[in-house]
Scaffold this active site. Structure first.
Site, PDB file in Angstrom:
ATOM      1  CE  LYS A  44      -1.394   3.042   2.726  1.00  0.00           C
ATOM      2  NZ  LYS A  44      -1.785   4.248   2.042  1.00  0.00           N
TER       3      LYS A  44
ATOM      4  CD  GLU B 154      14.123   1.662   7.178  1.00  0.00           C
ATOM      5  OE1 GLU B 154      14.724   0.774   7.006  1.00  0.00           O
ATOM      6  OE2 GLU B 154      14.425   2.747   7.317  1.00  0.00           O
TER       7      GLU B 154
ATOM      8  CB  CYS C 239      13.431   9.022   7.096  1.00  0.00           C
ATOM      9  SG  CYS C 239      14.218   8.150   5.946  1.00  0.00           S
TER      10      CYS C 239
ATOM     11  CD  GLU D 271      10.946  12.967  10.808  1.00  0.00           C
ATOM     12  OE1 GLU D 271       9.901  12.494  11.194  1.00  0.00           O
ATOM     13  OE2 GLU D 271      11.913  12.131  10.214  1.00  0.00           O
TER      14      GLU D 271
HETATM   15  P1  NDP Z   1       2.805   8.644   7.830  1.00  0.00           P
HETATM   16  O1  NDP Z   1       3.136   7.775   9.099  1.00  0.00           O
HETATM   17  O2  NDP Z   1       1.658   9.559   7.737  1.00  0.00           O
HETATM   18  O3  NDP Z   1       2.400   7.739   6.674  1.00  0.00           O
HETATM   19  C1  NDP Z   1       3.160   6.654   5.867  1.00  0.00           C
HETATM   20  C2  NDP Z   1       2.287   5.652   5.363  1.00  0.00           C
HETATM   21  O4  NDP Z   1       1.657   4.956   6.321  1.00  0.00           O
HETATM   22  C3  NDP Z   1       1.563   6.228   4.336  1.00  0.00           C
HETATM   23  O5  NDP Z   1       1.388   5.146   3.292  1.00  0.00           O
HETATM   24  C4  NDP Z   1       0.216   6.399   5.026  1.00  0.00           C
HETATM   25  O6  NDP Z   1      -1.014   6.265   4.081  1.00  0.00           O
HETATM   26  C5  NDP Z   1       0.407   5.110   5.904  1.00  0.00           C
HETATM   27  N1  NDP Z   1      -0.523   5.405   6.983  1.00  0.00           N
HETATM   28  C6  NDP Z   1      -1.221   6.641   7.501  1.00  0.00           C
HETATM   29  N2  NDP Z   1      -1.987   6.135   8.515  1.00  0.00           N
HETATM   30  C7  NDP Z   1      -1.947   4.780   8.716  1.00  0.00           C
HETATM   31  C8  NDP Z   1      -2.472   3.926   9.743  1.00  0.00           C
HETATM   32  N3  NDP Z   1      -3.360   4.294  10.718  1.00  0.00           N
HETATM   33  N4  NDP Z   1      -2.040   2.681   9.603  1.00  0.00           N
HETATM   34  C9  NDP Z   1      -1.239   2.220   8.692  1.00  0.00           C
HETATM   35  N5  NDP Z   1      -0.682   3.064   7.603  1.00  0.00           N
HETATM   36  C10 NDP Z   1      -1.178   4.152   7.897  1.00  0.00           C
HETATM   37  O7  NDP Z   1       3.979   9.364   6.993  1.00  0.00           O
HETATM   38  P2  NDP Z   1       4.245  10.445   6.166  1.00  0.00           P
HETATM   39  O8  NDP Z   1       3.750   9.925   5.081  1.00  0.00           O
HETATM   40  O9  NDP Z   1       3.748  11.606   6.421  1.00  0.00           O
HETATM   41  O10 NDP Z   1       5.891  10.447   5.804  1.00  0.00           O
HETATM   42  C11 NDP Z   1       6.776  11.106   6.619  1.00  0.00           C
HETATM   43  C12 NDP Z   1       6.914  10.550   7.847  1.00  0.00           C
HETATM   44  O11 NDP Z   1       7.763   9.124   7.439  1.00  0.00           O
HETATM   45  C13 NDP Z   1       8.101  11.264   8.444  1.00  0.00           C
HETATM   46  O12 NDP Z   1       7.969  11.035  10.043  1.00  0.00           O
HETATM   47  C14 NDP Z   1       9.477  10.400   8.269  1.00  0.00           C
HETATM   48  O13 NDP Z   1      10.415  10.487   8.805  1.00  0.00           O
HETATM   49  C15 NDP Z   1       9.101   9.041   8.048  1.00  0.00           C
HETATM   50  N6  NDP Z   1       9.729   8.283   7.027  1.00  0.00           N
HETATM   51  C16 NDP Z   1      10.754   7.240   7.559  1.00  0.00           C
HETATM   52  C17 NDP Z   1      11.642   6.909   6.501  1.00  0.00           C
HETATM   53  C18 NDP Z   1      12.451   5.929   7.039  1.00  0.00           C
HETATM   54  O14 NDP Z   1      13.004   4.953   6.162  1.00  0.00           O
HETATM   55  N7  NDP Z   1      12.821   5.836   8.358  1.00  0.00           N
HETATM   56  C19 NDP Z   1      11.667   7.115   5.136  1.00  0.00           C
HETATM   57  C20 NDP Z   1      10.607   8.029   4.721  1.00  0.00           C
HETATM   58  C21 NDP Z   1       9.734   8.596   5.727  1.00  0.00           C
HETATM   59  P3  NDP Z   1      -1.257   7.781   3.153  1.00  0.00           P
HETATM   60  O15 NDP Z   1      -0.222   8.518   3.148  1.00  0.00           O
HETATM   61  O16 NDP Z   1      -2.216   7.239   2.157  1.00  0.00           O
HETATM   62  O17 NDP Z   1      -2.396   8.315   4.244  1.00  0.00           O
END
Ligand code: NDP
Length: 500
Positions: free
Chosen positions: A188, A264, A298, A396
């Site tokens: 997803k 991650e 990230c 962050e």
């Molecule tokens: P989110 O945590 O909001 O979303 C990440 C993913 O999770 C998206 O696909 C989102 O879907 C999905 N999601 C949202 N709500 C839920 C839920 N309740 N249950 C399961 N999945 C869910 O992060 P962001 O997209 O805002 O990305 C930014 C964040 O991600 C930052 O904090 C960053 O640090 C972290 N990140 C970490 C990385 C790493 O490798 N450590 C790499 C990249 C980002 P949708 O967007 O469709 O709502």
């Protein structure tokens, strides 16, 4: 910049996608559709189905069947490697197309997107070797009557949830390694950036991956993502995203089937710069580390921890570098810094910039939105005189905002670097090998860079310490993560009877 500025055109119409299950497209049909606008151009670029929980069940069932009948895990490593190699070649061949859709949905510069896609092809090529070399262990020291084996078996059906900042790259840091292990997959992607994950599913079918081994469902995180975390027939979930949602995923896994988790999560990554560093090189690296992917990264080096004796001079050098970065239309080949990907993230970054001003940090450059006539852009921003307790030093921000924290001694630098709940990545810049090694040893981070930053590739693992996550992706560690270990005792000859 001496690059020639050339610019690709926007699509005349948004591209319609279905979702992908059991080796075939499923049309959006009567489902609701999400229209994604380019964050750089404010025009609709893709239309993506909002899958239902029934669609997710269909995808999980396909992945379950494909795993349980061993159509993939039962193949030799050689056969799995052949598919991965072909996938790498097809990704190379379609790199322009993939980079184009990545840029339109994400807002990142096209040249950067192209580089990421080619790097992804390399991941498949590298993982093909791992499919062949994956092995367990043997114990030939249990006495003449017993032999011991330790085998690695694929975990099963793996769910992958990816964020919007590196939609194709983050996916490809996982998929080839998971496939190398023999698992099957349901992905997803973030609803903001689904196109390239869908294109990848079709490429894998063309590469010869059996139907059902790679499925992509689209939709929002709060519905489909949450349903995946709760799904009883998903054996493992690789989640990349925020620490807050990661916590929800852990709860959901505990309440359902205790699925294994790879997480991650966020980072607030230190870049420690000593006065003896090659400051020109370090300034370029620090500028890159905070502005690459508009800081929506990230592992972005968002906390500059710099020796006080050079702090002002160094801040000026980084400011000068950032002032010369080309910010603009991501479809332009010369662009280095593109748009902010989502409206929510744009608001978040601007909130933190205002917070920094309120907290009394000294604004050195940037400090707000950039008006480019269309789209959402934020000027690379540097705050000096930041103290470790300030919100901008702790949270962050996930944007092009650098906070500068000066230090006087090596121990103080290490203490500031570790003064965070996160532990994803860190850099140290110095010509003194002893200092470099002491900092590398003592700073708590899953990825470390010495006199460089954001370096990566298929060989070295990715993952975080502390609240930045669990487990590792990529490299041989990334394949092993998706296996479970079975220990086997084999009697040689007749057993000594329990009852004579
Ligand atoms: P989110 O945590 O909001 O979303 C990440 C993913 O999770 C998206 O696909 C989102 O879907 C999905 N999601 C949202 N709500 C839920 C839920 N309740 N249950 C399961 N999945 C869910 O992060 P962001 O997209 O805002 O990305 C930014 C964040 O991600 C930052 O904090 C960053 O640090 C972290 N990140 C970490 C990385 C790493 O490798 N450590 C790499 C990249 C980002 P949708 O967007 O469709 O709502």
């Amino acid at each position: 910049m001496d690059q020639i500025s050339t610019r690709q055109s926007l699509p005349a119409e948004p591209r319609d996608f279905g979702f992908y299950v059991d080796g075939a497209w499923v049309p959006a049909a009567e489902r609701a559709v999400f229209t994604r606008h380019s964050p750089a151009h404010d025009v609709p670029v893709t239309r993506i189905p909002k899958c239902t929980e029934g669609d997710l069940d269909m995808a999980v069932d396909a992945a379950r069947r494909a795993f349980d009948d061993r159509r993939w895990s039962g193949l030799s490593g050689q056969a799995r490697a052949a598919v991965l190699l072909k996938a790498g070649a097809l990704i190379r061949a379609r790199a322009e197309e993939i980079a184009y859709w990545e840029t339109l949905e994400n807002g990142k510069p096209i040249a950067q997107a192209r580089g990421e896609v080619l790097g992804c092809a390399d991941m498949y090529e590298y993982a093909s070797g791992l499919a062949r070399s994956l092995h367990g262990d043997s114990f030939n020291n249990l006495g003449d009557g017993m032999m011991g084996l330790v085998t690695r078996e694929p975990v099963g059906v793996v769910g992958i949830i990816t964020p919007w900042n590196f939609p194709f790259l983050i996916l490809c840091e996982r998929v080839p390694y998971i496939l190398a292990s023999g698992c099957t997959i349901v992905v997803k992607p973030s609803e903001m950036t689904s196109a390239t994950s869908l294109i990848l599913a079709q490429i894998l079918t063309e590469a010869g991956l059996p139907d059902g081994c790679m499925n992509v469902v689209t939709g929002s995180g709060s519905t489909i993502g949450q349903a995946m975390a709760e799904h009883p027939r998903i054996d493992m979930l690789s989640f990349t995203g925020s620490t807050a949602v990661g916590r929800r995923v852990v709860e959901a896994a505990g309440k359902s089937n205790f699925k294994k988790l790879g997480l991650e999560l966020g980072g607030k990554n230190p870049q420690v710069v000593f006065a003896d560093a090659d400051l020109e090189d370090a300034a370029d690296g620090v500028a890159f580390g905070i502005a690459f992917n508009t800081g929506q990264c990230c592992v972005s080096g968002s906390r500059l921890i710099v020796e006080r004796s050079v702090a002002d001079r160094f801040a000026e050098m980084v400011r000068d570098k950032l002032s010369r970065a080309v910010v603009g239309d991501p479809l332009d080949e010369a662009t280095q810094i593109g748009a902010i990907t989502t409206e929510a993230q744009n608001r978040t970054i601007l909130f933190y910039i205002e917070k920094g001003k309120e907290e009394g940090a000294r604004l050195i450059c940037g400090g707000g939105a950039l008006d480019m006539g269309q789209g959402q852009y934020i000027a690379p921003t540097i705050f000096g005189d930041v103290t470790p307790d300030m919100v901008i030093a702790r949270d962050e921000i996930f944007g092009p905002v650098l906070t500068i924290l000066p230090f006087d001694t090596l121990d103080e630098a290490i203490a500031i670097a570790n003064d965070t709940d996160y532990g994803l990545a860190a850099s140290v810049w110095t010509k003194d090998i002893d200092k470099a090694l002491v900092v590398t040893r003592r700073v708590q981070a899953g990825r470390f860079w010495v006199n460089c930053t954001l370096a990566g590739g298929p060989e070295l693992p990715l993952g975080g310490f502390k609240q930045s996550g669990w487990g590792r992706e990529a490299g041989k560690y990334g394949v092993e993560e998706y296996t479970q270990i079975k220990s086997v005792h084999i009697e040689i000859g007749k057993r000594r009877p329990w009852i004579a």
